[in-house]
Motif scaffolding. Structure first.
Motif: not given
Length: 189
Positions: A8, A34-39, A135-137, A139
């Motif tokens: 992240s 925010e920055h997770t595996a989901e976006g 950003w999408a997951a 991306q």
């Protein structure tokens, strides 16, 4: 980095490489909230809004304002959710709908915070953003691998203290990179 290989970059800055062709992001600095595996989601911190200033926003929401609040900077935060208003601000963080991003900066989109800012009784360090960068997951990770962005851990002074027109170069300097020597062309040997 977690066990699944995801890293992240929440709380860091993205710096657009000269090869960035998207006009929404050319020579931009994005603060990642925010920055997770989901976006991922963040705000472009060096694009002053050409659509609205803070007085327009106060008028739109019928907020009384003080003279100390007429110069609050307004930025185009990105091409997503352009009809939404967000604030990045320093302490205090006790307003409704405020989400601390660390010790020095928080995200808010509450009317309580905006009204306090308009009256000059809100946080001392504050910037208003129209829209977000998103950003999408996977991306953003793909763009990082493709050398579209550099990442830098920098203090929030980049958001609140560095002149807007110098933020991109300043952030590159924190990485030890001279912008004049940075090429947009990549190849392989």
């Amino acid at each position: 980095m977690s066990g699944d290989g995801f890293q992240s970059f929440k709380g860091q800055f993205l710096l657009a490489m000269p090869s960035m062709k998207d006009p929404n992001f050319s020579r931009t600095v994005v603060y990642l909230c925010e920055h997770t595996a989901e976006g991922a989601m963040g705000f472009v911190i060096n694009r002053p809004s050409q659509l609205m200033g803070c007085l327009d926003i106060y008028k739109e929401f019928e907020l009384d304002h003080g003279d100390e609040a007429i110069n609050v900077p307004v930025f185009t935060g990105g091409p997503v959710q352009l009809d939404e208003i967000f604030l990045l601000h320093g302490p205090p963080f006790d307003y409704e709908g405020t989400y601390p991003m660390g010790d020095d900066v928080a995200l808010s989109n509450s009317m309580e915070t905006l009204a306090a800012v308009a009256k000059g009784k809100g946080p001392e360090n504050v910037a208003i953003f129209l829209g977000t960068a998103g950003w999408a997951a996977g991306q953003l990770e793909g763009e990082l691998i493709g050398n579209v962005w550099l990442t830098v851990e920098a203090g929030v002074d980049l958001i609140f203290d560095v002149p807007v027109e110098k933020r991109w170069e300043n952030a590159l300097g924190r990485l030890g990179i001279d912008p004049a020597l940075l090429s947009g062309d990549f190849g392989s040997a």
